[in-house]
Design an enzyme around this catalytic site. Structure first.
Site, PDB file in Angstrom:
ATOM      1  N   ARG A   1     -30.334  18.218  43.368  1.00 22.35           N
ATOM      2  CA  ARG A   1     -29.307  18.002  42.336  1.00 22.35           C
ATOM      3  C   ARG A   1     -28.208  19.040  42.385  1.00 22.35           C
ATOM      4  NH1 ARG A   1     -30.292  13.695  38.489  1.00 22.35           N
ATOM      5  NH2 ARG A   1     -32.351  12.891  39.031  1.00 22.35           N
TER       6      ARG A   1
ATOM      7  N   SER B   1     -32.311   5.713  36.787  1.00 22.80           N
ATOM      8  CA  SER B   1     -31.983   6.980  37.458  1.00 22.80           C
ATOM      9  C   SER B   1     -31.710   6.754  38.947  1.00 22.80           C
ATOM     10  CB  SER B   1     -33.155   7.940  37.317  1.00 22.80           C
ATOM     11  OG  SER B   1     -33.491   8.057  35.960  1.00 22.80           O
TER      12      SER B   1
ATOM     13  N   LYS C   1     -32.677  14.609  28.600  1.00 26.12           N
ATOM     14  CA  LYS C   1     -33.486  13.411  28.367  1.00 26.12           C
ATOM     15  C   LYS C   1     -34.304  13.520  27.073  1.00 26.12           C
ATOM     16  CE  LYS C   1     -32.146  11.831  32.305  1.00 26.12           C
ATOM     17  NZ  LYS C   1     -31.147  10.758  32.358  1.00 26.12           N
TER      18      LYS C   1
ATOM     19  N   ARG D   1     -38.724  14.564  37.354  1.00 25.97           N
ATOM     20  CA  ARG D   1     -39.280  14.326  36.026  1.00 25.97           C
ATOM     21  C   ARG D   1     -40.718  13.824  36.168  1.00 25.97           C
ATOM     22  NH1 ARG D   1     -37.636  10.182  34.159  1.00 25.97           N
ATOM     23  NH2 ARG D   1     -36.010   9.523  35.592  1.00 25.97           N
TER      24      ARG D   1
ATOM     25  N   HIS E   1     -28.935   5.524  27.909  1.00 20.56           N
ATOM     26  CA  HIS E   1     -28.884   6.062  29.275  1.00 20.56           C
ATOM     27  C   HIS E   1     -27.711   5.389  29.989  1.00 20.56           C
ATOM     28  CE1 HIS E   1     -31.286   6.862  33.254  1.00 20.56           C
ATOM     29  NE2 HIS E   1     -30.484   7.868  32.961  1.00 20.56           N
TER      30      HIS E   1
ATOM     31  N   ASP F   1     -24.094   9.920  32.421  1.00 19.99           N
ATOM     32  CA  ASP F   1     -25.536   9.710  32.259  1.00 19.99           C
ATOM     33  C   ASP F   1     -25.960   9.240  30.866  1.00 19.99           C
ATOM     34  OD1 ASP F   1     -28.152   9.792  33.448  1.00 19.99           O
ATOM     35  OD2 ASP F   1     -28.572  11.620  32.330  1.00 19.99           O
TER      36      ASP F   1
ATOM     37  N   TYR G   1     -37.996  22.105  36.032  1.00 22.88           N
ATOM     38  CA  TYR G   1     -37.056  21.222  36.737  1.00 22.88           C
ATOM     39  C   TYR G   1     -36.366  20.198  35.832  1.00 22.88           C
ATOM     40  CZ  TYR G   1     -34.994  18.913  40.698  1.00 22.88           C
ATOM     41  OH  TYR G   1     -34.087  18.424  41.592  1.00 22.88           O
TER      42      TYR G   1
ATOM     43  N   CYS H   1     -29.315   5.268  40.515  1.00 22.94           N
ATOM     44  CA  CYS H   1     -28.808   3.950  40.930  1.00 22.94           C
ATOM     45  C   CYS H   1     -27.290   3.927  40.940  1.00 22.94           C
ATOM     46  CB  CYS H   1     -29.324   2.858  40.007  1.00 22.94           C
ATOM     47  SG  CYS H   1     -31.056   2.471  40.266  1.00 22.94           S
TER      48      CYS H   1
HETATM   49  C1  OXD Z   1     -32.398  10.967  35.539  1.00 25.64           C
HETATM   50  C2  OXD Z   1     -31.354  12.003  35.486  1.00 25.64           C
HETATM   51  O1  OXD Z   1     -33.473  11.193  36.109  1.00 25.64           O
HETATM   52  O2  OXD Z   1     -30.273  11.720  34.986  1.00 25.64           O
HETATM   53  O3  OXD Z   1     -32.150   9.869  35.001  1.00 25.64           O
HETATM   54  O4  OXD Z   1     -31.603  13.140  35.909  1.00 25.64           O
HETATM   55 MN    MN Z   2     -30.265   9.769  34.050  1.00 25.99          MN
END
Ligand code: OXD
Ligand code: MN
Length: 604
Positions: free
Chosen positions: A384, A267, A225, A77, A245, A292, A216, A269
């Site tokens: 991913r 993100s 998001k 991102r 989130h 998420d 991406y 974590c």
């Molecule tokens: C993030 C995701 O970056 O969920 O938080 O992809």
């Molecule tokens: Mn996320």
């Protein structure tokens, strides 16, 4: 499946006119209305195999699954290229990039003018949330990327069923996306088209999204998001609900009693790991609703009900293994898309942490030969998997319940190698909102930035809040006054990442995190021993079940230590950070900070 004008226009004049406008602007060669069918997915996947965007994985190892390699400059991102273009700058607040909407629209119109030449424009109607749920919302993404179409089919409910549901005057969130690489006649395409110039732009008042230049993840899969957090957070503010989130999990104790918990971590974590964890405590069960994002609304009975707006997982691959997350591993056994992982010689995928020993030879995420002697990682740290949630062996029975699941506890947390104890419970909702506002975390590879550097990430929403974060704190405070306080979920702050003097993580994490969830479960059931400390309630001695763990007393003590000097430093740091919100910082948050300082100075 090629676009038939009449198909949209009869029932959806609003959609028709938007599509017509975008077609005129972007000038694609053809237009495709996505029906969301399996045949459509297969057709596009095969086309991408033929043009080099997709590599079909060995069907005997991983049926119906594909590997994509992005451009090495398009791997995460791009927060510095993400904009919230509200009419007033103050409405975007100090944590968001802002440009005047008129100026930004002019910039975007120039960029989008002719940007789809030589390509197909895909129209993707999609629902965020179970079809027809009154917590769900509909969006339509226009994109020139078949990679995006295939990912959106996994990540959302999309296609004909959504169009059937959309009434002529129904609002939908328009999401426009282009990789920003028009093709001239006869020009050969590249495997991962993108553009160095990138813009991920949100117009909160119009509830519109424009994304240019990146193919991406969250930059391009606009349901995730951009819609489900940035635009939805604005909708939630205006309509009285929450777009967060957060993962959502169900936890059942050995007596068969069940509760639902949400948890917000920045993100990469460990939200996916927590959402699917395999408990190490006998008799306990964890089931996944989402990994998420959570949309939450108070229902007439006063309970806070949550849905997962997504239909798939877009999880971080490195570190995922049969040891760390067997349920994620089973979710990705088939029908999955992998991006920027390594390819094994037998046509399967590999990433760091998947196996104790790496294979002797791989093709790395950039398509180069790789051996264990190679200096670089085989998979990109932000590589991913995209996998259908329905394939998760512990998917919760209620994960698609249109009414959502009732939430008993909300967790906040981040990666903190020091200061922050394993778990603390907020004194009340207002204190819990303060805890959410105080989240800070060591940075990961999910976003471009310096890995390991501590950054404030309130509510784990720093990159995702679509309006002024100060107003967002206020919205959370207000939500706590809409029902009796006894009905509100309790709020916790957790930290799995504290390190000891030798620089080693003290807490084993993963499946053992259920020990913390067990304490939370007991607390929300009116049990569970706790001690009142300056920062909140922490488990009393023996409050956390550590049977079977081999941890020294010193380590255990350190795990729960609340060092007042360190915390006073934390308070100073928080005060400096929160000052940026100026008049938008709600008084109660400021008061909570003062009260914390007092407790730290006076309590022992
Ligand atoms: C993030 C995701 O970056 O969920 O938080 O992809
Ligand atoms: Mn996320």
């Amino acid at each position: 499946m090629l676009y038939k004008t009449a198909e949209i226009s009869k029932k959806h004049p609003l959609l028709q006119s938007w599509v017509d406008q975008i077609v005129a602007l972007c000038q694609p060669d053809s237009v495709w209305l996505c029906d969301g069918s399996e045949e459509e997915f297969q057709f596009l996947a095969q086309q991408m195999v033929e043009n080099g965007t997709f590599i079909r994985l060995n069907p005997e190892k991983r049926p119906n699954s594909f590997l994509a390699r992005s451009d090495p400059a398009d791997v995460a991102r791009v927060e510095e290229r993400t904009f919230i273009c509200s009419i007033n700058k103050d409405d975007a607040g100090p944590t968001n990039n802002w440009r005047p909407p008129v100026e930004m629209k002019a910039t975007l119109h120039k960029l989008f003018d002719g940007c789809m030449k030589g390509r197909t424009l895909y129209v993707i109607p999609f629902s965020m949330g179970p079809l027809g749920s009154d917590i769900a919302h509909i969006g339509v993404q226009i994109t020139d990327s078949p990679y995006v179409v295939c990912n959106m089919r996994i990540m959302t409910r999309m296609g004909k069923q959504v169009l059937d549901l959309l009434k002529p005057d129904d609002f939908f969130v328009p999401c426009l996306h282009s990789v920003g690489k028009p093709l001239s006649p006869g020009q050969k395409d590249v495997a991962w088209p993108c553009n160095k110039e990138q813009y991920i732009v949100h117009f909160p008042e119009e509830r519109e999204i424009w994304s240019f230049g990146s193919g991406y993840g969250g930059n391009a899969l606009l349901g995730k998001k951009s819609f489900a957090l940035r635009i939805a957070s604005v909708m939630g503010r205006d309509e009285g609900w929450l777009a967060e989130h957060m993962l959502i999990l169900g936890i059942t104790n050995p007596n068969g009693e069940k509760k639902y918990i949400t948890a917000a971590f920045p993100s990469a974590c460990g939200k996916t790991n927590l959402a699917m964890l395999t408990p190490t405590l006998p008799g306990w069960k964890i089931e996944t609703v989402g990994d998420d994002i959570a949309w939450m609304k108070f229902s007439p009975d006063g309970s806070l009900r949550a849905i997962n707006p997504e239909a798939g997982f877009f999880g971080v691959a490195p570190g995922t293994s049969m040891i760390s997350n067997p349920n994620a591993m089973r979710s990705i056994e088939s029908n999955s898309i992998f991006t920027n992982v390594a390819l094994t010689d037998d046509g399967d995928v590999w990433w760091e942490g998947l196996t104790a020993q790496p294979p002797a030879h791989l093709i790395d995420w950039q398509g180069r030969d790789w051996t264990p002697a190679s200096k670089e990682k085989a998979a990109h740290p932000n590589s991913r998997f995209t996998a259908p949630a329905s394939q998760c062996p512990v998917i919760d029975k209620a994960w698609e319940d249109p009414a959502g699941v009732p939430i008993s506890a909300i967790l906040f947390g981040g990666r903190r190698s020091s200061v922050v104890p394993l778990v603390a419970e907020a004194f009340d909702w207002e204190h819990g909102v303060f805890m959410g506002s105080s989240v800070s975390s060591e940075m990961t590879a999910a976003a471009a930035g310096e890995i390991g550097k501590l950054r404030h990430d309130p509510f784990a929403m720093l990159p995702f809040c679509g309006y002024n974060m100060g107003d967002y704190f206020n919205h959370w405070l207000k939500m706590g006054t809409t029902v009796e306080s006894s009905k509100l979920p309790r709020i916790y702050y957790v930290n799995w990442f504290r390190k000891n003097g030798e620089g080693k993580w003290i807490w084993p994490g993963f499946g053992d995190n259920c020990r913390v969830l067990k304490w939370v479960f007991e607390r929300v059931s009116g049990k569970g021993e706790a001690e009142k400390k300056a920062i909140g309630y922490v488990p009393a001695h023996d409050g956390i079940d550590v049977t079977g763990l081999t941890m020294s007393h010193a380590d255990l003590d350190q795990l729960f230590e609340v060092n007042h000097n360190e915390w006073l430093h934390e308070v100073e740091e928080m005060e400096r950070y929160l000052a940026m919100f100026g008049k938008f910082l709600p008084k109660p948050i400021h008061n909570q900070l003062s009260k914390l300082r007092e407790r730290l100075q006076h309590d022992t």
